[in-house]
Design an enzyme around this catalytic site. Structure first.
Site, PDB file in Angstrom:
ATOM      1  N   CYS A   1     -32.385 -41.348  20.669  1.00 43.72           N
ATOM      2  CA  CYS A   1     -33.829 -41.103  20.805  1.00 43.72           C
ATOM      3  C   CYS A   1     -34.545 -41.236  19.453  1.00 43.72           C
ATOM      4  O   CYS A   1     -35.630 -41.790  19.379  1.00 43.72           O
ATOM      5  CB  CYS A   1     -34.111 -39.697  21.326  1.00 43.72           C
ATOM      6  SG  CYS A   1     -33.037 -39.158  22.651  1.00 43.72           S
ATOM      7  N   ASP A   2     -33.949 -40.690  18.409  1.00 44.06           N
ATOM      8  CA  ASP A   2     -34.696 -40.508  17.155  1.00 44.06           C
ATOM      9  C   ASP A   2     -34.174 -41.306  15.962  1.00 44.06           C
ATOM     10  O   ASP A   2     -34.809 -41.306  14.911  1.00 44.06           O
ATOM     11  CB  ASP A   2     -34.684 -39.007  16.782  1.00 44.06           C
ATOM     12  CG  ASP A   2     -35.318 -38.157  17.868  1.00 44.06           C
ATOM     13  OD1 ASP A   2     -36.276 -38.644  18.503  1.00 44.06           O
ATOM     14  OD2 ASP A   2     -34.858 -37.030  18.098  1.00 44.06           O
TER      15      ASP A   2
ATOM     16  N   CYS B   1     -30.352 -35.980  19.309  1.00 45.19           N
ATOM     17  CA  CYS B   1     -30.191 -37.250  20.027  1.00 45.19           C
ATOM     18  C   CYS B   1     -30.442 -38.431  19.092  1.00 45.19           C
ATOM     19  O   CYS B   1     -31.595 -38.743  18.782  1.00 45.19           O
ATOM     20  CB  CYS B   1     -31.158 -37.297  21.210  1.00 45.19           C
ATOM     21  SG  CYS B   1     -31.114 -38.857  22.089  1.00 45.19           S
TER      22      CYS B   1
END
Ligand code: NAP
Length: 312
Positions: A138-139, A135
């Site tokens: 997300c990261d 992701c």
């Protein structure tokens, strides 16, 4: 225990649209979501292909507006997992929830979506959360000014790769063929971005690093040559698997593990509908998932209208 008219499993585009329709039909409707509402779009940066937003719309914000709309009409949201789904002798569905116990429902719409495949190479599972990610939204921010690798050549790999260029100094797309599967527009954008680099006909054989990703071992499929590419992160987008655990043994699935449904999202079990990426033949787009959710909710409504005697 609560007895619902319609229980919806999964709070992505399909599930939340089903909830809007079910609640507007004045049915007692619940959505069970085990992670973040919005499903895959909640972790997508800009959604550019959902009609009505010519400038694009942030995936997370769009998901939140779906949720608000469902709640406005009276749908209930429960943030917990459903671990089993069965049909009782009275024809009512029984749903085992992780926090609140067993609930019953007269109709169920499973819209549990899909999750990203693992690559299945050494180092991958050991380094998840330590540089291996599925992701970018997300990261990605953890990789400011670092070089990262993105594996895959589909829409996800390119879309997320482009997102990663906001942070990373270089995004190496590692693809097993010499052409991308991604849509033409994404390809044009990727090829025009100076931070995107492409390594063709190549697979990742191993993810290297002690406690943190330090690089990827690559093998060129044409020449057989191997080398190590030093990167701080590896983002893997090699397709998706349907979240079908609740359906196995209950409804018929296709070879890819997606539920067989008719044009109204009905499965082989009366009262049980499957919508979105989990159903066979899904276009796997937000707009089609939402369409499925609406179709399933309308079909569930017809089912409830026609079957009152069996369900008291
Ligand atoms: P996908 O379209 O199935 O692409 C998967 C990619 O991973 C392919 O390029 C495939 O290579 C590669 N791959 C698969 N297994 C591999 C392996 N073991 N080793 C190396 N490479 C491997 O999956 P996706 O990109 O996640 O997209 C899924 C669906 O979501 C699609 O319908 C897509 O259109 C949709 N989506 C759309 C958007 C958007 O519109 N912006 C964004 C994200 C996703 P090959 O090409 O050689 O098969």
């Amino acid at each position: 225990m609560t007895d619902y008219d319609i229980a919806i499993i999964g709070g992505g585009g399909a599930g939340l649209t089903a909830a809007i329709y079910a609640a507007r039909a004045r049915r007692r409707a619940v959505v069970f979501e085990n992670a973040v509402t919005g499903g895959q779009i909640a972790t997508t940066g800009l959604v550019e292909n959902f009609p009505g937003f010519p400038a694009g719309v942030d995936g997370f914000e769009l998901a939140q507006s779906f949720l608000q709309q469902a709640e406005k009409f009276g749908a209930e949201l429960r943030y917990e997992d459903i671990t089993s789904l069965s049909v009782g002798p009275d024809g009512r569905f029984r749903l085992q929830a992780t926090e609140s116990g067993v609930h019953t429902a007269r109709a169920v719409i499973v819209a549990a979506g899909a999750h990203y495949n693992r690559l299945g190479v050494p180092g991958e599972s050991e380094l998840v959360g330590r540089g291996v990610s599925y992701c970018a939204t997300c990261d990605g921010a953890f990789f400011q000014d670092q070089e990262v690798a993105g594996v895959g050549g589909g829409d996800s790999a390119i879309d997320e790769g482009l997102f990663l260029t906001r942070f990373a100094s270089k995004v190496h797309v590692i693809h097993r063929r010499a052409e991308l599967r991604a849509s033409a527009m994404l390809q044009e954008r990727a090829f025009a971005n100076p931070k995107m680099a492409f390594t063709w006909n190549t697979v990742v054989e191993r993810i290297e690093g002690k406690g943190q990703v330090e690089g990827v071992s690559l093998r060129n499929l044409e020449t057989g040559a191997t080398r190590t590419l030093p990167v701080g992160g590896v983002f893997i987008f090699v397709g998706q698997l349907p979240n079908n655990a609740l359906l196995r043994g209950l409804v018929d699935l296709d070879d890819g593990g997606r539920a067989l449904v008719d044009l109204t999202m009905r499965t082989s079990v009366p009262g049980l509908f499957v919508a979105g990426d989990l159903r066979t033949g899904a276009a796997r787009q937000l707009v089609s998932a939402c369409g499925d959710g609406a179709t399933a909710a309308l079909a569930a409504e017809h089912y409830l209208e026609e079957e009152p005697a069996t369900h008291g």
